[in-house]
Structures are given as C-alpha cells and as structure tokens.
Write an enzyme that holds these catalytic residues in place. Structure first.
Site, mmCIF file in Angstrom:
data_model
loop_
_atom_site.group_PDB
_atom_site.id
_atom_site.type_symbol
_atom_site.label_atom_id
_atom_site.label_comp_id
_atom_site.label_asym_id
_atom_site.label_seq_id
_atom_site.Cartn_x
_atom_site.Cartn_y
_atom_site.Cartn_z
ATOM 1 N N GLY A 14 5.926 -23.329 48.171
ATOM 2 C CA GLY A 14 5.252 -24.576 48.352
ATOM 3 C C GLY A 14 5.840 -25.802 47.611
ATOM 4 N N ASP A 121 -2.083 -32.157 50.845
ATOM 5 C CA ASP A 121 -1.610 -32.801 49.558
ATOM 6 C C ASP A 121 -0.754 -33.747 49.373
ATOM 7 O OD1 ASP A 121 -0.206 -30.334 50.565
ATOM 8 O OD2 ASP A 121 0.786 -30.227 48.656
ATOM 9 N N ASP A 122 -0.464 -34.385 48.668
ATOM 10 C CA ASP A 122 0.646 -35.333 48.390
ATOM 11 C C ASP A 122 0.699 -36.392 49.564
ATOM 12 O OD1 ASP A 122 1.049 -34.018 45.968
ATOM 13 O OD2 ASP A 122 2.727 -32.768 46.813
ATOM 14 N N TYR A 166 -6.401 -32.296 44.585
ATOM 15 C CA TYR A 166 -6.398 -30.950 44.422
ATOM 16 C C TYR A 166 -6.296 -30.320 42.934
ATOM 17 C CZ TYR A 166 -1.296 -32.445 44.108
ATOM 18 O OH TYR A 166 -0.132 -32.864 43.688
ATOM 19 N N TRP A 225 -3.822 -22.528 43.516
ATOM 20 C CA TRP A 225 -2.545 -22.826 43.758
ATOM 21 C C TRP A 225 -1.772 -23.126 42.249
ATOM 22 C CZ3 TRP A 225 -0.156 -24.723 48.847
ATOM 23 C CH2 TRP A 225 1.403 -25.079 48.656
ATOM 24 N N ASN A 227 0.885 -23.847 39.845
ATOM 25 C CA ASN A 227 2.279 -24.547 39.836
ATOM 26 C C ASN A 227 2.716 -24.042 38.342
ATOM 27 O OD1 ASN A 227 2.539 -25.675 42.280
ATOM 28 N ND2 ASN A 227 0.923 -27.167 41.462
ATOM 29 N N ASP A 232 10.568 -27.943 40.807
ATOM 30 C CA ASP A 232 10.918 -28.923 41.751
ATOM 31 C C ASP A 232 11.083 -30.394 41.227
ATOM 32 O OD1 ASP A 232 8.443 -28.741 42.051
ATOM 33 O OD2 ASP A 232 8.274 -28.801 44.007
#
Length: 1028
Positions: A14, A121-122, A166, A225, A227, A232
């Site tokens: 992702g 998201d985002d 989120y 999720w 991270n 990135d």
C-alpha cells in the site's frame, strides 16, 4: 466482522512509489507461507489502474498476469485481497461511476479473487456539489457506495473499507467524537471490516486500551493497516528492525493486521519474519485465553507485564537474523546473484555487475527461495556457522544476556611512500563555543607506533586591500585535450552510468582554485616518486603523536551497549560544562594524557568479528584511530557473517528508534563535538585527562566508522543482485557521511598537524556555529517524517554545513562498487604521493615526460604546493588501497593566503623552474607544462575585493581518474567545507577553466555558481562561489 473464518495477518502493498513486480510478489507469497502468514492486499498507490485510472478495466494481458498472481497466492494458502482507491475523483452520486467500480471488481472476481477492499484514504474530504445535493455527509456517501458494492459482489467473507479518517490524529476532535466515524459505524453493513492505522499514521505503539474507543465507535473490531515499516515518506530511510510496539494479546481486539512494509521488497525479510513470530505468539495467547475465560481477555490489556511465553522482539530478531544470513548467502550463489569469484565493481580486476533494473524489477531475475512446506514454525536454511540446535528457539520474553561485545587491538604499520615533510609553522586561535553533549562511550585500546607530526602554518592576517593572484589558468583535462598518443586504459570497474562530472578529476596542470604558497625548502627532487618508507628512529617513535594499529578492533559486529548512566541524558538537551566533560573512562594523569597518540588503523581490523568487551579503564587510555587501507581484496568475497548482517539492521532499525550501532555513532559524534575543547588542553594542566578521554572516545567513533565503511564494501561484494540494488543506496549514503564525519574528528584532534605547545594544539581554536549544527527539537507526538533522513539526517545535522542539503543529496551509482576508501587529514608523507597523483593524471609525449622526470614536483607545485605550504590544516586526502587518490585543499582567509603566496612563495618557484622549460614543439602534455610555467612566471591577477568579502575562503578539489564513485568525492568536499565553516567562513570560491566542462559540472552539483565579475587578464577562467 463476525463470521470471518480466520484472523487476517500479512502484508499490504500500500505504499507510494514504484510497485513491486509480479515476480517479487510471488517471492513475497513464499515468505508469507514460510512464516505462517495468510493474507496479501494488492493496493499499490502508484499503480495506474488501482488509483489514478481506477475506472479502466484490465486488458487481456494485464488480466492474465493478475490471474496468475491470484493463483500463486491461493496455491500457497495466502488470501489475495484486491483493493481499489477510487476516492480521488469519484462522484459518489453518479450511477456511471458506481457501475464502473462494480465492473472493475467483477472483472477481478472472474479471475478467481474472492476478497476485496475499497480505500478512501489520502483524499480531499470535501464533496463536489452533485454529491452535496444527495448526501448529507462524506461518511454517508462512502458508506452508500461500499454497501452497494458489497451486496453486488455477494457479500464476500473479506471486504475491507479504509476511511478518510483512518487514525486518531486525523479525527476531529477525537475518534470517540468524530461524526465521520460515528456515521460509518452506523451505516456500514456488519460484514464490512474497517481499516485503522492506530493513534498516528505511523504508530509507535498499539495497545488494547487505545483500540477500545475505536471499536466502540465503529461497532466492529478494526483491521490494522500497520505503517511501522513504511518508508515512502523519506527516501533516505529504510527499516530493518524487529516488529515491535504492539502489546501482547492485541489479537483479541482486532479483526486483522496487515503490514505496509518498505518499498524495497528485499528489505522486508526481517519485518515479515518477526511479524510471523508475533502472529504465532498471539495465536498461542488466544488459544490459552479461550480456556481462561473472557474476563482474562478483557484484563490482559491492563496487565503490568507480558504474559508468559509472549512475543519478544529481541528474541524474534535473533531468529530472523540467522535465517536472513543464510538467505543472503544463498542468493549470492544463485543465478542472478554473484559468486565468490565475481564480486561487484572493483578497480582491481573485479567484474562489474551486468546492467539491470534497479530495485529488483521485472527486468532483473528475482531470487527464488527454497520451498519450505508447513507453517510459521519452519525457517529457512541455517547458516553453517550456527551450532546444531541453535537455530530453533521458542520466541519468549526472555532476552539473551551478554550480546554486547568489543574488540581488541593489535599492531602493524601499513607501507607508505616517502615524501617531503611540510614546513613547520604556528597558528593563531579563536574563541570556541560549546555544543549540547551526550554521555556514553565504548572504546578500544591500541598500540602506538609513530610517524612524524605535521606542523601547521604561520598565522595569516586578513587585510582590507585586494589580493593579487594568478589563480590558475587551468590546464585542460584529459577529456578536453587533443593530440596524439594513446588514451589511458580505463580501470576494469568502469561504470557506464558514472558521469565524470560527478567526480572532480585532477587537472594535469592548473586546477580549480589552486594557488601555490610561500617559499619552502624545496629541491628539484623533492616530492618525486616515493621509495620504500624508512623505519622511524626510536626517538621519533617515542615522541610522535601519530601511531599505527592493526584493526582486529574494528570488528563488524555492534559495539558494547552503553550503560544507563552513560545514555541517560538526552542528546537534545544542552549540558553543563561539567556534564559535557564527564566520561566513563578511568582517570588519566597529565603524563598519560601527554603520551596519548593518534593511531593509524588498517582495515584488517574491520573484517574480524568483535571479541571481548573493552573495560572503562582500557577505553580511557585508548588513542584515536586513523584508518589505513591494507586489506587484501580477496577477503571481500567471504560470505557475509551474522555480525555484519546484525550491524546492517542496527544502522537502519525502526522509525522511532535507532539500533545500537547507529545510536553509538550518534552519541560519540555529539559528545566529540560538545567536548572538543578538551583536545587543546595542555598536558600539564590539571584537567589534561579530558584530552585523553576525548581521544579514547574518538577512537571508539573511528572504529564504528571503519566497521560501517567495511560493511558497505562487503555488502557490495557479497549481496545478491536484488538485495544489493534495494539496500545499497541507503548504505552508500551512510558510508559517505561517515567518511566526512570520521575525517573531521581526526582533523579536530590537532595532533596531526603540530606539536603540543603551552596553548595546546590548533585543534583548540574552533568556534563551532550552533546555529547550523543544533539539532531540531521534536515534539513527542511527531510523525517519523519529522526526523528527516534517520541516521543519515542526524549525522548531517551535526556537521557544520548540515543545513546545506544540496551537498548531501546525490543519486547513488547504478553499479555499486566494493572499493574501500579512507578520508583523513593530511599526513607528513602524503606530499610525494599527491605529487605523483598529479603527474600520473597527465597524458604526455615522451619529450614532456622526460622534462617531468627531471622536475617531478612541477605539476604538484602548480596544483598543491601553495596549500601544502601555507594551509596544510585545511587539506584532506582521499585514499584507496593503492594510496592517495584525491584531495581537498582550502585556505580559510583567501586574501592573506594569496598575499603570502604572491610575495614569498612564487618568487622561490621562479628560481626553481626556469621559464625555458616550457619551450618546445607542440606535443601531448606540452600545454599543461607551459601553463604551469606561465603561472609561476606571470604576475597574478587580483581577485576582486567583493568576491573576497562575500566568499572569504578558497577551495580546490581533485581526484585521480581511477575514482569512479561520486560519493567519496562529495565527502571530500563536505569535509573541507565543514572545516572552513566551523572556523567562521561564510562562503568559498574556486577557479576553473570555462572549457573544463567536467569541473564545471562537478562544482555546480555542489552548489557553486559562476560569479558575474570581471577578473584580470584571465579571459578563459571563471570564478565559482557558494555560500556556507
């Protein structure tokens, strides 16, 4: 998500950036199977038809590849979740957009996929006017689309939804009071799982207590999720540490956990391995709690300690390291990797890598791991060095003791060429200032063997009048010259992609910014090709501040952990002078402090594993280290060891924590800057032991730098191709900044350039600029991207030019080199080697070669003579296994430097080199010879006063043609500019020929710009400058 057959635990692709290739994903499925993980979500942000072009169906070819991927996952028991990110431009009220979304998912369902996800998201939380006319809120619009798609697909057992809010930090004002989340909890159908990242986008910790609020608002257990390993957001960071920060028993509060890992697949071996260990421990806890009752489940999050047999990150890391070492060395022997007979690029006959796609993309064959049947309790092959039974251990909370280690020292002297000693002079001083300090050290003892000290020059007084100079009419480089003769043969490691503009080649005659200096006792034969080094006299060995060590010390493993007392003070907090001077070393008498020498160290030390820890008493009497290069290249081809791989992990650990190796590097470097005043304390002073402590700490830092540089070389030589291209850019960055940092520590010591006097050494005259080196204070709740660059960024910030980011950011080479480099201050015997490098850089006719043989110092005097005579303390040398291969020279006060050069040094050179030497017919190299003589015999042009006021310092850089790696060349520049900036310079300038495109390109990449000033009678010369 009641009715889910199993807890989802695996990986979500992702991240932003280049997606993984199909072959890389299939390799990932094997890793997941091996570790007992069961899920993969396809959600690459920059895959066009996942996000930007989500409406477009897959072509026949793309569909076939997707079907192959789905089947590969299912064959290994990995659930394949197909995700679509449609929120950027979807009109939620549009029937057309809803139909296109359903068609896209039905196409993938026809390929065999049974699990899906919608990601919002985002995205911009504002709806378009058409949606505002239909839906009262964004949450209702998204829930309406998700429910419709969920029903259309037949209510699959796995259907996930990622909300726009989120994580807790994105909720307004909090998750429990967020209208958006409350609406989603009410509107979403019960079978739809909701994705959550925790308190922050990158959450340092997850606990059952923090998840209770989210569960109550969403009316379902969230799917995490995670991270933790996502990189990135920072191209300078990669995370190799163990999975950590997740409370024991967390599985009971979750519907699943998917790890969003590093963009580089090969960097994720330990994250996935340790995630598998966490998952198995959680399964055991859940199985135990099923028998203990639900009350125990509710109380688990509030327990004071971990349950018996719970997950231990350190134990999991130890198991993962064993398997990764075996995997790395296996890949190196496979097709697509390198065998011991085929190291990566090396000047000395090593074969270079074949061109391939960086990052292990489809153009590059991906290594296939051994197929291992079974679940998570099965591991890869054990390395042969592991004792039987040592590779299979239960991952419990008991951590092994005694993991810290240190190494001991031996002694032998590396051969050096003979050369002229530089003239002894003295230097003034300025008022220093202190920096924040951090305590803690781990040092090593060594045996001193002496060389002669190098004096520093006489004080230079800046004056208000303009100084005159003939500042090089630069000679054309070999690329710009024309004429007969054969061009030099390139080394075997020639990198096709390495632009020569990235490396400052030494011009055969004049070079950028060079200017000869005051008269020195020179003879025609001085500085020629050096012969065998003469053994030092006993008197010299006894009194010299330099010493040689063999590096059995710089073992590739991590150093001894610091005690809580040493590491207790925050590196961000400024300390008192008493705190700054504190050291764990034993008290040292003034007599002992006087005898503490600098130490030269060979790379033999860096290749050995660490031995016994060094005691505080031993560390207190340890000299600083200067690394030399005498290691045999054959040792680079030995398989990577467990300690080397552990060091790699500790350099790139986790987003909120450094590993021990990185932490020691930072603590030593901060402490050395903060306590630099102790270096110049006279040996007879009551607190002279501070200098001994400083040098002991300096050696510990030098050993860590040597280990890291050695690791870079070993990794480039032994890692498989896929792993090398994934991780080499990060290790290359660290190697380059440590080359500069290690040289600065040696430069700061002061013993390198003058004898101790009543005022101490010239190393005591530094006025460090805290405005450019002070660390940035971050809030406790800052996301990890606030810590820009990780270890690399923190080391950069500690350098005096750390704010000049253009000096540090440069793309790594496409073809990594295993060449080992050393960057250090000038030594007394370097003059002959540097002069020889200047001669060898010139392609010339036999007639010109005969003249140069009779006057071997001519080109060296033209390029470096003035700097070595007038400003040796601002000269740094780059060295490889063949000796010096580059230099960076500078003058702090260019105005006074040029005046001294013109008034005293040039007249002596005119007597040494008659003008008639340049007479002759045109021949290869004749132009360089004539230019050098013209420089000696022509009245120099004055540098304009505005240039000297704005750019008060003069610099010059040059490397031998064999240096193909741009990293060490930039480290040379960083080191010199840091030394000048530390002593107050605000700008530097140099001179290059307007026809020398190579030098112009190199300096421009360092931030130099052409100065729009008219300059004397040198129409072909340009003045370049940059601010510091």
């Amino acid at each position: 998500m009641a009715g889910r057959p199993r807890f989802l635990c695996g990986v979500v692709e992702g991240f932003y950036g280049r997606p993984w290739s199909m072959e890389q994903r299939k390799l990932l499925f094997q890793w997941l199977k091996r570790r007992g993980l069961n899920c993969y979500m396809y959600a690459p942000k920059d895959e066009l038809k996942h996000r930007l072009l989500w409406r477009e169906p897959y072509t026949e070819h793309e569909a076939a590849r997707m079907q192959s991927l789905i089947e590969a996952a299912q064959e290994l028991g990995v659930e394949f979740v197909f995700a679509v990110s449609a929120g950027q431009d979807m009109v939620f009220s549009s029937a057309g957009d809803r139909l296109l979304l359903q068609q896209k998912l039905r196409q993938v369902a026809a390929l065999g996929c049974c699990s899906f996800a919608l990601l919002f998201d985002d995205i911009d939380p504002c709806m378009c006017q058409a949606d505002r006319d239909v839906f009262p809120s964004l949450a209702q619009a998204q829930a309406s689309v998700a429910n419709e798609v969920y029903r259309e697909l037949g209510q699959p057992s796995t259907f996930l939804f990622c909300p726009t809010e989120y994580c807790s930090s994105l909720c307004s004002p909090s998750p429990g009071q967020s209208r958006y989340l409350l609406t989603l909890g009410q509107e979403l159908l019960p079978g739809i799982g909701v994705v959550w990242t925790g308190p922050k986008v990158v959450s340092q910790e997850l606990s059952a207590t923090l998840l209770e609020e989210v569960e109550s608002v969403l009316r379902r257990r969230p799917v995490i999720w995670d991270n933790l390993y996502a990189n990135d957001y920072d191209c300078r960071r990669v995370f190799l540490g163990p999975y950590t920060g997740r409370a024991p028993g967390l599985m009971g509060r979750l519907g699943g956990l998917l790890l969003n890992p590093n963009c580089e697949l090969q960097a994720n071996f330990i994250p996935i391995h340790t995630l598998g260990s966490w998952f198995q421990s959680e399964l055991q806890i859940c199985a135990h709690l099923e028998h203990a009752g639900t009350e125990t489940v509710a109380a688990l999050g509030d327990s004071q300690g971990p349950p018996e047999g719970s997950y231990s990150p350190q134990e999991a890391l130890e198991l993962a390291l064993l398997d990764w070492v075996a995997e790395i060395n296996r890949q190196a022997l496979e097709t697509g990797g390198r065998t011991p007979g085929h190291p990566s690029i090396s000047r000395k006959g090593g074969k270079r890598l074949q061109p391939g796609t960086a990052g292990g993309q489809e153009a590059m064959p991906a290594p296939q791991p051994n197929s291992v049947p079974g679940g998570a309790d099965q591991h890869g092959p054990e390395p042969c060095s592991v004792a039987p039974g040592g590779g299979r251990r239960k991952v419990t909370s008991e951590v092994e003791k005694g993991s810290g280690s240190k190494t001991s020292a031996g002694g032998w002297q590396s051969p050096r060429g003979a050369g002229d000693q530089l003239p002894r002079r003295s230097r003034g001083s300025c008022e220093p200032s202190a920096l924040p300090s951090t305590a803690g050290s781990a040092q090593t003892a060594g045996a001193p063997v002496a060389t002669e000290p190098l004096p520093s020059p006489a004080p230079v007084m800046c004056c208000s009048t303009g100084a005159s100079t003939s500042q090089n009419l630069p000679l054309p480089t070999s690329s710009a010259r024309t004429g007969g003769g054969s061009p030099p043969q390139p080394p075997s490691s020639t990198q096709p992609e390495a632009s020569k503009a990235d490396v400052p080649q030494t011009p055969p005659g004049a070079a950028a910014g060079t200017s000869p200096g005051p008269p020195a006792p020179l003879s025609d034969g001085a500085g020629g090709s050096p012969g065998p080094p003469a053994p030092p006299a006993p008197e010299e060995a006894a009194s010299s501040p330099m010493a040689l060590l063999t590096l059995e010390e710089a073992g590739s493993g991590p150093t001894e952990p610091l005690t809580s007392k040493e590491a207790g003070s925050s590196p961000m907090a400024p300390g008192t002078p008493e705190e700054a001077m504190s050291s764990p070393t034993a008290p040292t008498t003034p007599e002992e402090a006087r005898a503490i020498p600098m130490a030269l160290v060979t790379l033999e030390e860096a290749k050995c594993p660490p031995t016994a820890p060094v005691t505080s008493e031993e560390a207190g009497s340890t000299p600083s280290v200067l690394l030399t290069l005498t290691e045999e290249s054959s040792s680079l081809t030995a398989p990577l060891t467990l300690e080397e791989v552990r060091m790699l992990v500790e350099l790139f650990y986790l987003p909120y924590h450094h590993g021990p190796q990185a932490q020691h590097l930072l603590e030593h470097f901060r402490w050395l800057w903060a306590n630099s005043l102790s270096v110049g304390v006279p040996a007879t002073a009551p607190d002279a032991c501070g200098g001994a402590r400083w040098r002991g700490r300096a050696q510990a830092f030098q050993l860590l730098c040597a280990q890291t540089c050695r690791l870079h070389s070993r990794f480039a030589s032994r890692a498989g191709r896929a792993l090398l291209y994934d991780l080499h850019p990060y290790l290359w960055d660290i190697r380059n900044v440590l080359l500069a940092a290690g040289a600065l520590v040696l430069w700061l010591d002061g013993h390198l350039l003058c004898d101790p006097g009543p005022k101490g050494t010239w190393g005591s005259c530094f006025g460090w600029c805290q405005s450019t080196t002070a660390p940035i204070l971050l809030g406790g709740d800052a996301e990890p991207w606030a810590r820009r660059g990780g270890l690399f960024g923190e080391l950069q910030a500690l350098l005096p030019v750390g704010n000049s980011c253009d000096l540090f950011y440069h793309p790594p080479p496409f073809f990594p080199s295993s060449q080992v480099y050393l960057l250090r201050p000038l030594l007394p015997l370097d003059k002959g080697e540097l002069y020889r490098m200047c001669r060898e850089s010139l392609d010339c006719d036999p007639k010109v070669a005969e003249i140069l043989a009779a006057h071997p110092d001519l080109l060296g005097d033209r390029l470096l003579g003035s700097f070595l005579s007038l400003s040796p303390e601002y000269t740094f040398v780059l060295e490889d296994e063949d000796g010096p291969c580059g230099y960076a020279a500078g003058a702090l006060c260019a105005e006074g430097f040029l005046q001294q050069r013109d008034s005293s040094w040039l007249p002596a050179l005119r007597h040494k080199y008659p003008r008639e030497l340049g007479a002759g017919a045109p021949a290869l190299g004749q132009d360089a010879l004539e230019e050098a003589l013209l420089f000696f015999h022509t009245e120099p042009a004055a540098v304009p006063p505005p240039v000297l006021r704005r750019f008060p310092s003069l610099v010059q850089l040059g490397t031998a043609p064999r240096v193909l790696d741009a990293g060490p060349s930039r480290s040379l520049a960083i080191c010199l500019l840091s030394a000048l900036r530390a002593n107050g310079s605000r700008g530097v300038f140099c001179q290059v020929s307007d026809s020398d495109r190579q030098q112009l390109n190199f300096y421009s990449k360092l931030g130099f710009v052409a100065l729009p000033v008219a300059w004397g009678n040198s129409p072909g010369a340009l003045l370049l400058g940059r601010l510091l």
